[in-house]
Design an enzyme around this catalytic site. Structure first.
Site, short mmCIF file in Angstrom:
data_model
loop_
_atom_site.label_atom_id
_atom_site.label_comp_id
_atom_site.label_asym_id
_atom_site.label_seq_id
_atom_site.Cartn_x
_atom_site.Cartn_y
_atom_site.Cartn_z
N SER A 23 0.85 -1.17 0.35
CA SER A 23 -0.33 -0.07 -0.27
C SER A 23 0.93 0.88 0.05
CB SER A 23 -0.76 0.13 1.08
OG SER A 23 -1.86 1.20 1.34
N LYS A 81 -5.49 3.76 -2.36
CA LYS A 81 -4.59 2.63 -1.23
C LYS A 81 -5.54 2.16 0.11
CE LYS A 81 -1.36 1.68 -3.73
NZ LYS A 81 -0.45 0.45 -4.23
#
Ligand code: COA
Length: 315
Positions: free
Chosen positions: A173, A191
């Site tokens: 991420s 994300k």
């Protein structure tokens, strides 16, 4: 090009801890993910990396295989994580040729700089599809194999499993959504979704032995992401904004990966390991490429080279 171990792995890990294990990685030809996979291969795993670019994926797979004599690394190109069928076919090939999937890295991502003004609906959707849907597809295509591996490699936390670890997934991420970052709305939103997916996987599949965690790299040198976001002349100033005074290295992300996938990560589930030198806590007003907040938004200056808004007029 064969890399020295010091470029992708610390000396603290024991050779052979991932013997007879298989790692499947999307976006595996990229700078961060290839280091993560290379570290796993060095420590004994075989691997399958997938990506959109055929030549690059095959070339990087061959290169990763040099990390350990006898390593098998498949590189499967023309795989778009947005297309579940092509991803599933790659997983099937991985299982057929390497014998299973014990570890997964969902690393494929899309990124570019654009303000909301400049972002078309389709551009936003493209990044959401690559990051969020692509991560979900990766999970769905690999989870039957992760379940199988988790059942074989249980740990009670006291006696290490004699066959090592397995049944673990890492989602790659970012940190930009912890605050917010102009020109990165699409990535921030995506994300946040990826993090949320990992947390749900941790609680839904934890009871069946799978662990799911996020690695959130900050500014990592010599990566596509940082090269896009920061101009060369910004480097000294940008280093100064990182509390540890420098960019991170792909090796530092690879070490975090080994921590989570090995015996050291047995009780780590539903977590995020941030590898950023505390950079996100020192949030900057310079969003990169010389765009100083909020001056560029007020001035009406646009990011050059933006390819969106072909089919749609600007707000
Ligand atoms: N700024 C704004 N919009 C952009 C853009 C940019 N720099 N690059 C692409 N887009 C828009 C396109 O114009 C298109 O929108 P439109 O139909 O309204 O014109 C939409 O995004 C899809 O672009 P396209 O190139 O057709 O999609 P793709 O699926 O092939 O590409 C992207 C995916 C958009 C993420 C592309 O940037 C990409 O492939 N990047 C390389 C991989 C990457 O980013 N890796 C991340 C490493 S950190």
């Amino acid at each position: 090009m064969s890399l020295p171990k010091s470029a992708y792995l610390s000396d603290v890990w024991r050779d052979g801890i991932f013997n007879n294990k298989v790692i499947f990685c999307t976006g595996g030809a990229g700078s961060i993910c290839s280091a993560q996979v290379r570290a796993m291969v060095h420590l004994g795993a075989n691997a399958c990396i997938v990506g959109r670019n055929v030549e690059k994926t095959e070339r990087v797979a061959k290169d990763i295989a040099t990390a350990r004599s006898g390593a098998k690394v498949l590189g499967i190109g023309a795989v778009d994580v947005r297309n579940f069928d092509s991803l599933k076919a790659a997983v099937d090939k991985c299982v057929k040729e390497l014998g299973g999937v014990d570890f997964v890295i969902a690393g494929a991502a899309g990124n570019f700089l654009a303000s909301i003004d400049q972002l078309s609906v389709n551009a936003f959707k493209s990044v959401m599809d690559i990051d969020v849907l692509g991560s979900f597809n990766t999970l769905k295509a690999t989870v039957p194999h992760l379940l199988e591996s988790a059942a074989k490699h249980k740990s009670d936390g006291e006696t290490p499993s004699p066959t090592g670890t397995g049944g673990r997934i890492i989602f790659v991420s970012a940190t930009i959504h912890y605050t917010a970052m102009a020109l990165q709305t699409h990535v921030s939103v995506a994300k946040a979704g990826v993090d949320s997916l990992s947390n749900s996987v941790a609680i839904e599949f934890g009871p069946r032995g799978i662990t799911s965690n996020v690695i959130a790299p900050g500014p990592i040198k010599d990566t596509e992401g940082i090269n896009r976001l920061a101009r060369a002349q910004d480097v000294a100033a940008r280093h100064a904004q990182v509390p540890l005074g420098r960019y991170g290295t792909v090796k530092e992300v690879a070490d975090a990966t080994v921590y989570i996938f090995s015996d050291s990560g047995n009780f780590v589930n539903g977590s995020t390991v941030v590898v950023d030198g505390a950079a996100w806590r020192n949030h900057s007003t310079d969003v990169g490429s010389g765009f100083q907040y909020p001056d560029f938004l007020i001035s009406g200056e646009e990011v050059t080279g933006v390819s969106g808004l072909k089919k749609q007029s600007k707000i």
